[in-house]
Every structure is written in C-alpha cells, then in structure tokens.
Design an enzyme around this catalytic site. Structure first.
Site, mmCIF file in Angstrom:
data_model
loop_
_atom_site.group_PDB
_atom_site.id
_atom_site.type_symbol
_atom_site.label_atom_id
_atom_site.label_comp_id
_atom_site.label_asym_id
_atom_site.label_seq_id
_atom_site.Cartn_x
_atom_site.Cartn_y
_atom_site.Cartn_z
ATOM 1 N N ASP A 181 2.647 5.044 1.579
ATOM 2 C CA ASP A 181 1.510 4.638 0.754
ATOM 3 C C ASP A 181 0.168 4.872 1.438
ATOM 4 O O ASP A 181 -0.877 4.643 0.820
ATOM 5 C CB ASP A 181 1.624 3.149 0.395
ATOM 6 C CG ASP A 181 2.697 2.874 -0.650
ATOM 7 O OD1 ASP A 181 2.968 3.778 -1.466
ATOM 8 O OD2 ASP A 181 3.259 1.774 -0.655
ATOM 9 N N ASP A 207 11.419 -3.720 0.681
ATOM 10 C CA ASP A 207 10.069 -3.545 0.163
ATOM 11 C C ASP A 207 9.594 -4.839 -0.507
ATOM 12 O O ASP A 207 10.347 -5.475 -1.242
ATOM 13 C CB ASP A 207 10.066 -2.388 -0.844
ATOM 14 C CG ASP A 207 8.665 -1.986 -1.258
ATOM 15 O OD1 ASP A 207 7.858 -1.685 -0.370
ATOM 16 O OD2 ASP A 207 8.394 -1.957 -2.474
ATOM 17 N N GLU A 217 9.310 -5.832 4.948
ATOM 18 C CA GLU A 217 7.961 -5.299 4.680
ATOM 19 C C GLU A 217 7.104 -6.471 4.221
ATOM 20 O O GLU A 217 7.156 -6.897 3.069
ATOM 21 C CB GLU A 217 8.040 -4.208 3.609
ATOM 22 C CG GLU A 217 6.714 -3.490 3.353
ATOM 23 C CD GLU A 217 5.870 -4.175 2.308
ATOM 24 O OE1 GLU A 217 4.831 -4.780 2.673
ATOM 25 O OE2 GLU A 217 6.260 -4.136 1.125
#
Length: 513
Positions: A401, A303, A350
């Site tokens: 998200d 992430d 990501e």
C-alpha cells in the site's frame, strides 16, 4: 533436495522479500506457479532470505484485488502455470502461444483472465481422458469437500449468470433453497467439476512449489484479510455467519471513521460477521480458514488485526462513513480457538492505524509480532524508527500500500521546496540512513538501516531491492484503477542483488540459509 534445518518462525532474526506471484515475469501475461517462481526461490536462497511474502492467493473478484476474493479457501486459477500443463500433457505448445497484447511490465487483467480461462478449459477436456484422472480428482474433491463443494457450485452458478453477483440471481438460488440447488447441480454438473479440476491443479502445483521453497530454506508467508467480499462463496453459502437480512442483503458494512487521511472516513462495503453465531459454533469457520491457510503457507500476516478488537459498523446503504459506530469483537475467544488447533503457527499482526490499548494487549497476549513501516518513521511516527522497535516486531521498508522508497524519497524531496516540514523530513531521512544527497542509493541505505534494526524480522518489497520509483507501486489505497498490475521485468534481479542482500544478512545476523 536440501532440507531446511531452521524452523520458520518470527522469533529469530531473519528477513524476506515481499512480491505477489502475479508480479513475476512470465510470457503468459502475469506471473504464476511456473518456472519464474522457482527461479525467484533460487534468488531468495542465494540472498540468504528466510521468507517469500505474498498477497492473498485466492480468486480475485471485482477490480482484480487480492483483498476482495471470491473465496477465502480456494486458490486463484489465474496462478496456474500453463507451461506446467504442457509438461503434464494437458496442453500443447501451440495452445500457449502468448498474445501480442501482453506486456512485460504490467498485468493486463482484462486480456490475461480470459486467455488463461480458455487454456484451462482445453486442459480440462484433455484431463477427462487421462488414465487415472477421474480417481485422482475424486480423491481431491472428497478431501476438501468442506469448502470445495460450495465454491465450485457458486462459481458454476455465477458463470451461468454471466458473472452477476449472487444477490442478483433468482431468489431460490440466492437463498440456497435445496430443490433449486439440486436442479442446478444436475444441470451444471460438468461446469462444477471444471471448477473442482482447477482447484486440484492449483493445489498440485502449489504443493510442489512449497516443497521446493522449503527445501531451499525459504518459507512462504501468506495474508489473511479480516473481511470477506460480499460477492463470495463464503457469504453466499454461509449467510448465517454474517449480519444479513432475510433476503441476503447486508445490515451493516465495513469501513473506518474520519481520520487524518480521510475527513469523511471510508466505506469498504464488506459485510460484518455475526459473532454470536461464530461463538456458538466454537469459531469452526475461522479455525478451518486459518488451518487451510497454514496448510498452504509457513507463516501468515493478518490484515487489519485491529478489527479483532473492535470494528466500525456503517448501516448498509448510507453514503457517509461518519454515521457508523464501534463494535467490540471477540478476538480473544477466536484466537484461543485457533491456537488450540494450530498451536504456535507463525502469525504477524498488521496493527497499523489507530491502535487501541485493547488491540495491543490482544496482540501481545498471543505473542504476535506487530508491524512497523520505516517510511512512517520520518514524518513523525517515531515508533516506526529502528532504534525504537521491540524485538517482537516485523519492520518493512514499505508495504503493497506504500510508495516505493525511491518514489517516496522523490516526493518528499519535491515537497521540501514548498514545505519546511517536508524539508525537515527529507533531511532526517538522509541523516538517519547516512545516505548521499541525490538519493541514488537511498533504497540500499534504508534496507541496510532496516537490517540493522532491533526487529526480529525485516521485509522488503522487491521494488525497493530493484531501486524502482513510483511507477512500480502496487496499490494506492482509496483508488480502484491501475492497481495490482505491476510486474518485474525479466532478468531484473541479478547476482549482485543477491550478493548485497546476503552480505547484509551476514553482517546483521539475519542469514536464513
């Protein structure tokens, strides 16, 4: 068990499903490592899927966010299957009767967490008297002492302080003074062992689930957030690895500068790393972190990968993210050290956001596929459209998200009544996906579009497979309530869902097993 014959890698055409474990159906208020997890693996196998992607499985902290955890090494005790503890003789059926307040469609964390904690304490008391239990637990504690000792002591101390963050403890405990810790270890010995017991049970159940998934040709994909919560065992026990002052307060915190989404920027409030200290230790903490994650998973998503090139530092205590500055990070040295230990572990970067040339080069030099999100492609982000994707990429219809496909479609359609740009976006979605005008098949049309893309791997949130609307959204960034709660209703996934996915996998050469 049938042994998987294909390696778990992002270099061949494959696909998978994104769903956090807590979203599984279960009578104990939230999903866990029990029967429904095995049934979901059976569904993935039948659907020809190669991956089950999850959010971080560490112990959540404030807000129950899986991205703000009490430890980057420990597993969440709330994922332990209570039904399995009944089979193990550590609980009775009468112990695990569900509360009337539990809901199938939502995790009520305020009720679920104390309910599960009470049952784990009962199980621990019975475990003490099981034959051979002491030796088994001791072997586990010795094997994982590098992180388990700190985590168990941190957790016991936090319980003794009624859940208060470690920076609110007495100074000698806050700063880990040896004499104070020795006293606490003696007084809290049984509580420390209780937390070690929870990790032992989590590890045992996880190992069994992973073996079953792998036997079905399904790889488990984890998630490593770049930052660590301030109120965590990692920061408390390893203060020199972070930019803290002598009393343990952060010098700077994480965030991002102003952008098109936030005119004032954002303050995330994680402490920053002392990279000079990490470098002098040959990034040992990071190597251990990745090694432990890859012990649990077959692949991992990093992430906020962009932060391994540069990060935005905001002085602690400032309410304005605009006063921060960019600081370079030693990502190349870090991943070189990690690769020496883990060789070619499957890693996704990501890389969503303001991508820099340096971050792109870092990603490509280490051969990490980047992420693309199909929803972003219709509003002007052409790099997210399937025909523009490099083979070394992972295409998502949406992430945890994002809104669901149906929810996003409905919002764009509604906005089209007021905005010409939204009407153009809506029309482009319809043309690109060759979908019908009322959007009833949009979720399948976009899943098929993603399957047909050049991306090596495609991932679909389970909400999109089910064709759910905005009510099933997992997280809304920038908000702190009503997130992480969505649950899949019992029986929602049906045989026809698996048949449709498997047929697409066959058509587009993504069949996993």
């Amino acid at each position: 068990m049938k042994i998987a014959t294909k390696p778990f890698t992002f270099t061949r055409r494959s696909c998978g499903v994104l769903m956090h474990i807590t979203s599984l159906p279960n009578r104990h208020g939230s999903g866990d490592l029990g029967k429904s997890a095995y049934e979901f693996i059976n569904f993935l196998h039948a659907a020809g899927q190669s991956w089950w992607q999850m959010l971080p499985v560490n112990p959540p902290g404030d807000g129950f966010s899986p991205y703000s955890c009490k430890s980057t090494f420990a597993g969440s005790p709330w994922l332990i299957s209570l039904d399995q503890l009944v089979k193990d003789g550590l609980l009775r059926k009468s112990d695990v009767e569900p509360l009337a307040s539990f809901r199938d469609e939502k995790v009520l964390f305020q009720a679920v967490v104390p309910y599960r904690l009470d049952r784990l304490r009962i199980a621990y008391e019975r475990f003490k008297y099981q034959k051979g239990s002491k030796a088994k637990l001791n072997r586990f504690i010795k094997k994982h002492a590098a992180w388990l000792d700190d985590f168990a002591m941190f957790s016991a101390l936090q319980d003794a302080h009624a859940g208060k963050a470690w920076n609110l403890w007495a100074r000698d405990l806050r700063l880990c003074e040896p004499a104070a810790l020795a006293d606490a270890k003696r007084v809290l010995a049984d509580e420390v062992r209780f937390h070690q017991f929870q990790q032992y049970i989590f590890d045992r159940q996880w190992t069994a689930l992973k073996a079953y998934a792998n036997s079905k040709g399904v790889g488990l994909m984890g998630d490593i957030p770049i930052f660590i919560a301030y109120d965590s065992a990692d920061v408390w026990a390893h203060r020199t690895l972070f930019l803290l002052d002598r009393e343990g307060a952060p010098k700077v915190v994480s965030g991002c500068p102003p952008d098109v989404f936030n005119a004032a920027g954002q303050i995330w409030n994680h402490p920053h790393y002392d990279w000079a200290c990490h470098r002098s230790a040959n990034f040992q903490w990071w190597v251990q972190r990745f090694a432990e994650t890859m012990r649990l998973f077959d692949g991992v998503r990093i992430d906020h990968f962009l932060g391994f090139h540069r990060v935005w530092q905001i002085p602690f205590g400032r309410a304005d993210a605009r006063v921060g500055k960019w600081v370079r990070t030693p990502g190349r040295e870090l991943f070189t050290a990690i690769r020496k230990k883990l060789c070619d572990a499957p890693i996704i970067a990501e890389d969503l956001g303001a991508v820099t040339e340096g971050a792109t080069k870092l990603r490509d030099d280490f051969g990490f596929p980047g992420m693309r999100v199909l929803q972003f492609g219709f509003g002007g982000g052409c790099e997210h459209l399937p025909h523009n994707l490099p083979r070394s990429s992972v295409l998502y219809t949406g992430t945890h998200d994002n809104d669901t496909i149906r929810g996003y479609f409905a919002k764009v359609e509604a906005a089209g009544k007021r905005s010409r740009k939204a009407r153009q976006e809506f029309a482009r979605m319809q043309r690109y996906a060759n979908t019908n005008s009322d959007g009833t098949t949009m979720h399948w049309d976009l899943i098929r579009t993603a399957m047909a893309s050049r991306a090596g791997t495609t991932i679909f949130p389970v909400q999109d497979i089910l064709g759910l609307g905005s009510e099933a959204r997992m997280n809304v960034p920038g908000t702190t309530v009503d997130n992480w709660e969505w649950r899949m209703k019992p029986g929602a996934l049906k045989k026809e869902h698996a048949v449709t996915l498997r047929t697409m996998c066959e058509d587009f050469q993504r069949l996993g097993s």
